[in-house]
Design an enzyme around this catalytic site. Structure first.
Site, short mmCIF file in Angstrom:
data_model
loop_
_atom_site.label_atom_id
_atom_site.label_comp_id
_atom_site.label_asym_id
_atom_site.label_seq_id
_atom_site.Cartn_x
_atom_site.Cartn_y
_atom_site.Cartn_z
N LYS A 195 6.93 -4.83 -2.26
CA LYS A 195 8.33 -4.46 -2.04
C LYS A 195 8.57 -4.12 -0.59
O LYS A 195 9.61 -4.42 -0.02
CB LYS A 195 8.67 -3.28 -2.94
CG LYS A 195 10.12 -2.82 -2.85
CD LYS A 195 11.03 -3.81 -3.50
CE LYS A 195 12.50 -3.47 -3.38
NZ LYS A 195 13.34 -4.67 -3.56
N TRP A 239 -2.50 -3.09 -1.68
CA TRP A 239 -2.02 -4.47 -1.69
C TRP A 239 -2.95 -5.22 -0.77
O TRP A 239 -2.97 -4.97 0.44
CB TRP A 239 -0.57 -4.49 -1.19
CG TRP A 239 0.11 -5.80 -1.34
CD1 TRP A 239 0.68 -6.31 -2.48
CD2 TRP A 239 0.36 -6.77 -0.31
NE1 TRP A 239 1.24 -7.53 -2.21
CE2 TRP A 239 1.06 -7.85 -0.90
CE3 TRP A 239 0.06 -6.85 1.04
CZ2 TRP A 239 1.47 -8.96 -0.19
CZ3 TRP A 239 0.45 -7.97 1.76
CH2 TRP A 239 1.15 -9.00 1.15
N HIS A 293 18.70 -35.90 6.42
CA HIS A 293 17.81 -36.11 7.57
C HIS A 293 16.34 -36.04 7.18
O HIS A 293 15.50 -35.75 8.03
CB HIS A 293 18.12 -35.07 8.66
CG HIS A 293 19.48 -35.27 9.25
ND1 HIS A 293 19.82 -36.34 10.03
CD2 HIS A 293 20.62 -34.54 9.11
CE1 HIS A 293 21.09 -36.27 10.37
NE2 HIS A 293 21.60 -35.17 9.82
N GLU A 353 10.10 -16.75 -5.80
CA GLU A 353 9.30 -15.53 -5.90
C GLU A 353 9.08 -15.05 -7.31
O GLU A 353 8.04 -14.49 -7.62
CB GLU A 353 9.84 -14.41 -4.99
CG GLU A 353 11.24 -14.00 -5.27
CD GLU A 353 11.73 -12.97 -4.23
OE1 GLU A 353 12.94 -12.81 -4.10
OE2 GLU A 353 10.89 -12.32 -3.60
N CYS A 367 0.79 -1.22 0.00
CA CYS A 367 0.00 0.00 0.00
C CYS A 367 0.83 1.28 0.00
O CYS A 367 1.79 1.41 0.74
CB CYS A 367 -0.94 0.05 1.19
SG CYS A 367 -2.13 -1.27 1.20
N ASN A 406 -3.09 3.15 4.96
CA ASN A 406 -2.05 2.12 4.90
C ASN A 406 -1.92 1.54 6.30
O ASN A 406 -1.89 2.30 7.27
CB ASN A 406 -0.73 2.77 4.45
CG ASN A 406 0.31 1.72 4.13
OD1 ASN A 406 0.02 0.53 4.15
ND2 ASN A 406 1.51 2.16 3.83
N GLY A 407 -1.85 0.22 6.42
CA GLY A 407 -1.71 -0.40 7.74
C GLY A 407 -2.80 -1.43 7.97
O GLY A 407 -3.50 -1.83 7.03
N LYS A 464 14.76 -16.58 -4.41
CA LYS A 464 14.72 -15.85 -5.68
C LYS A 464 13.93 -16.64 -6.71
O LYS A 464 13.08 -16.11 -7.40
CB LYS A 464 16.14 -15.61 -6.25
CG LYS A 464 16.95 -14.51 -5.66
CD LYS A 464 16.53 -13.11 -6.01
CE LYS A 464 15.54 -12.57 -5.06
NZ LYS A 464 15.94 -12.08 -3.78
N ARG A 489 6.35 -0.62 -4.48
CA ARG A 489 5.98 -1.22 -3.20
C ARG A 489 5.12 -2.47 -3.37
O ARG A 489 4.96 -3.24 -2.44
CB ARG A 489 5.21 -0.21 -2.35
CG ARG A 489 6.01 1.01 -2.01
CD ARG A 489 5.12 2.11 -1.48
NE ARG A 489 4.69 1.88 -0.12
CZ ARG A 489 5.35 2.25 0.96
NH1 ARG A 489 6.51 2.86 0.84
NH2 ARG A 489 4.89 2.03 2.16
N GLU A 549 18.75 -18.01 -0.09
CA GLU A 549 18.45 -16.85 -0.93
C GLU A 549 18.19 -17.29 -2.39
O GLU A 549 17.29 -16.78 -3.04
CB GLU A 549 19.60 -15.83 -0.84
CG GLU A 549 19.46 -14.59 -1.69
CD GLU A 549 18.20 -13.76 -1.39
OE1 GLU A 549 17.48 -14.06 -0.44
OE2 GLU A 549 17.93 -12.83 -2.17
C1 F6R Z 1 12.92 -11.03 -1.48
C2 F6R Z 1 12.62 -9.80 -0.76
C3 F6R Z 1 11.99 -9.91 0.59
C4 F6R Z 1 12.57 -8.83 1.50
C5 F6R Z 1 11.82 -8.81 2.84
C6 F6R Z 1 12.42 -7.80 3.78
O1 F6R Z 1 13.48 -10.75 -2.73
O2 F6R Z 1 12.84 -8.73 -1.26
O3 F6R Z 1 12.15 -11.17 1.14
O4 F6R Z 1 13.93 -9.09 1.69
O5 F6R Z 1 10.48 -8.51 2.62
O6 F6R Z 1 12.41 -6.53 3.23
P1 F6R Z 1 13.36 -5.39 3.77
O7 F6R Z 1 14.76 -5.78 3.46
O8 F6R Z 1 12.95 -4.15 3.05
O9 F6R Z 1 13.13 -5.31 5.25
#
Ligand code: F6R
Length: 577
Positions: free
Chosen positions: A572, A74, A475, A459, A2, A100-101, A456, A27, A452
């Site tokens: 984001k 969102w 395990h 997502e 949002c 927002n919230g 990637k 975002r 990670e």
């Molecule tokens: C994955 C990604 C998310 C962020 C997570 C934390 O590509 O971007 O997993 O890493 O939402 O976000 P920040 O770093 O902004 O606290």
């Protein structure tokens, strides 16, 4: 997640609002809308899907007021539909709000509205705010807003338009970011200052503060009394950016990593991290914490931990004075991480935020902070955010020879990006794109990178991927490996060579297809397919070994025709707990 925008004192208000919303696109959102006053009546224009849809609807709008609010939503309460999209109008049409919230007591508030004969039309918690304003309104907007703010439990940043004052916006917030900007003959509000154009100063609303915006300037209030919060000069961090000829922001940002790393090292080499560290973050930021854990323990000789922010707030783990809680967050706004920072403060830890967005909430909540120099990250899936966090911690932990190795990392990263362009990387992407399940394994510093890599891939391709410590495979999870199952093995630490080779042979014995990401010739030879990365200090390798994983995930997503920069369901900046 949002986004809020608002202007008073701007001509072509509808178009200005849409431009602001475009700057908040990063975002993550699934619908968008704006509201303004026309001939004394509040009008809301909304669209589900992309902002381009809203743009089409507002192209010819020329309202007679120069004041309006906008929102990217969102979905949390209710699906992404027109009726759930903001701005929401109150039952009598007197108020339009954006929010927002999360309103935690929305059930009770809904019942309260219904008991007064008001039936909300949407599934959202936000719409209730509009109705409550109208129910509480006695001719004084500020008094009504204060009353409503008191009724709300949870987190909220709210922008309000009232049909009786068509050139004013009222804003109030608690535990959700809202910034007020002032420019020449106009005033603005936004969830992120970078979305505002032409402002000279910014004021970040604190919990419980409110602001009345007029074209001539803003007035600020706390508990009904005028206050004068400090204003910061607006510095446009926003090369809010262009793709510079790249097909996607993610690709552009991947290639920006060596430069971002070099800037970050240069900026942070004199800052020191000491003591027993607990790295706290969410998603990729948590993975960055895991990846630097071995380095922290090696350098500081103290037990250190990495903890998910959402777990930290409900665990008892760190209670000792003297522990430094290192809050990692690209955005600096992630609600779980902010909550963890507040909890760490409560537990008398030292708090140190590492963020990429200057003036973000975490910089204000934590005692100390450092800012990585990745520049604005637009793609929802982080790339340069992750590597700059790794590099920032490495720069702040190391001295002497290892610090020199940190300074050389950007060169190794350049080479790793070149490795990610090879035939082998392309082949790996093709294979992953047609696989229902993929495993990523690694150990020690490679463990965080394996997690990670899996994230990637998940997502942006929507392929099921599991990141797991190499040692853990036997395990249980090894039962999932059968003919052709891809297992991506990250290996950068020579001391683990024999163990890695053993794991590889047990995977291959079950028909698994091993893709090695490594600088080690033996591991390359033992893999079915290998992407060879440059050699570097194994404690620093996460900033390098992750690059081919980003690239492979990116290519697989492109092959599958996914919306790489804005994957489904993701935001984001995750500003709800
Ligand atoms: C994955 C990604 C998310 C962020 C997570 C934390 O590509 O971007 O997993 O890493 O939402 O976000 P920040 O770093 O902004 O606290």
């Amino acid at each position: 997640m949002c986004g809020i925008i608002g202007y008073t004192g701007k001509k072509n208000i509808a178009q200005e609002l849409v431009v602001g919303l475009e700057k908040l696109e990063y975002r993550g959102y699934d619908s968008a809308g704006i509201a303004y006053c026309e001939h004394g009546k509040l009008v809301a224009v909304k669209a589900v899907g992309r902002i381009s849809e809203l743009k089409k609807l507002t192209e010819v709008s020329r309202p007679d007021s120069a004041c309006g609010i906008g929102h990217t939503r969102w979905a949390t309460h209710g699906r992404p539909t027109l009726v759930n999209c903001h701005p929401h109008l109150s039952y009598g049409g007197k108020f339009a709000i954006v929010h927002n919230g999360i309103i935690e007591n929305c059930k009770q508030l809904r019942a309260f509205c219904e008991s007064r004969g008001v039936s909300p039309v949407s599934d959202t918690d936000s719409e209730l705010i509009a109705h409550l304003l109208e129910l509480c309104f006695d001719g004084d907007l500020r008094r009504a807003a204060d009353k409503v703010a008191e009724m709300l439990k949870g987190s909220f940043a709210v922008g309000v338009l009232c049909s009786c004052r068509p050139n004013e916006i009222y804003a109030f917030s608690s535990r959700s970011p809202l910034v007020i900007g002032e420019g020449k003959n106009f005033c603005a509000l936004a969830s992120d200052g970078n979305a505002l154009s032409g402002v000279d100063t910014l004021v970040f609303l604190k919990d419980g503060e409110s602001a009345l915006l007029r074209p001539s300037g803003a007035e600020y209030y706390r508990k009904g009394k005028r206050v004068n919060p400090p204003a910061a000069p607006f510095s446009s961090a926003s090369a809010l950016s262009v793709k510079d000829g790249f097909a996607h922001y993610m690709l552009k940002e991947m290639y920006e990593q060596p430069e971002a790393a070099a800037r970050t090292v240069a900026a942070l080499s004199d800052v020191r991290l000491r003591g027993a560290l607990t790295f706290i973050g969410c998603g990729s930021s948590y993975h960055a914490g895991l990846s630097v854990l071995p380095l922290a323990e090696h350098v500081l000789r103290k037990p250190s931990y990495a903890c998910l922010a959402g777990e930290f707030i409900c665990s008892e783990r760190v209670k000792r004075r003297g522990t430094t809680a290192v809050l990692l967050s690209q955005s600096g706004e992630t609600a779980d991480t902010v909550a963890a920072a507040l909890e760490a403060e409560r537990r008398a830890c030292r708090t140190f935020a590492i963020v990429n967005v200057p003036s973000s909430t975490l910089t204000r909540v934590c005692k100390r902070h450092a800012v990585t120099r990745a520049g604005p990250e637009i793609a929802v899936a982080t790339t340069k955010g992750f590597t700059s966090q790794v590099i920032a911690v490495a720069a702040m932990l190391t001295r002497g020879q290892t610090a020199d190795s940190v300074k050389r990392l950007p060169f190794a990263m350049e080479k790793a990006l070149a490795a990610a362009e090879t035939q082998e990387a392309e082949e790996a992407a093709r294979l992953l794109a047609i696989s229902p399940d993929v495993f990523f394994i690694g150990r020690k510093a490679d463990y965080g990178v394996a997690l990670e890599g899996a994230l990637k891939l998940k997502e942006i391709t929507y392929i099921n991927a599991l990141g797991i410590s190499s040692g853990e495979l036997k395990h249980g999870s090894i039962s999932l490996i059968s003919d052709g199952t891809p297992v991506v093995v990250v290996h950068t630490d020579p001391s683990l060579r024999e163990k890695t080779l053993l794991t590889i042979s047990s995977v291959r014995a079950r028909g698994g297809f091993v893709i090695g990401i490594t600088d080690d010739s033996d591991v390359c030879a033992a893999s079915d397919l290998a992407v060879r990365i440059p050699h570097c200090d194994p404690f620093l390798s996460p900033a390098v070994s992750v690059l081919p994983l980003q690239s492979i995930a990116y290519r697989a997503a492109v092959l599958l025709g996914r919306d790489v920069d804005k994957p489904r369901n993701l935001a984001k900046s995750v500003t709800v707990e």
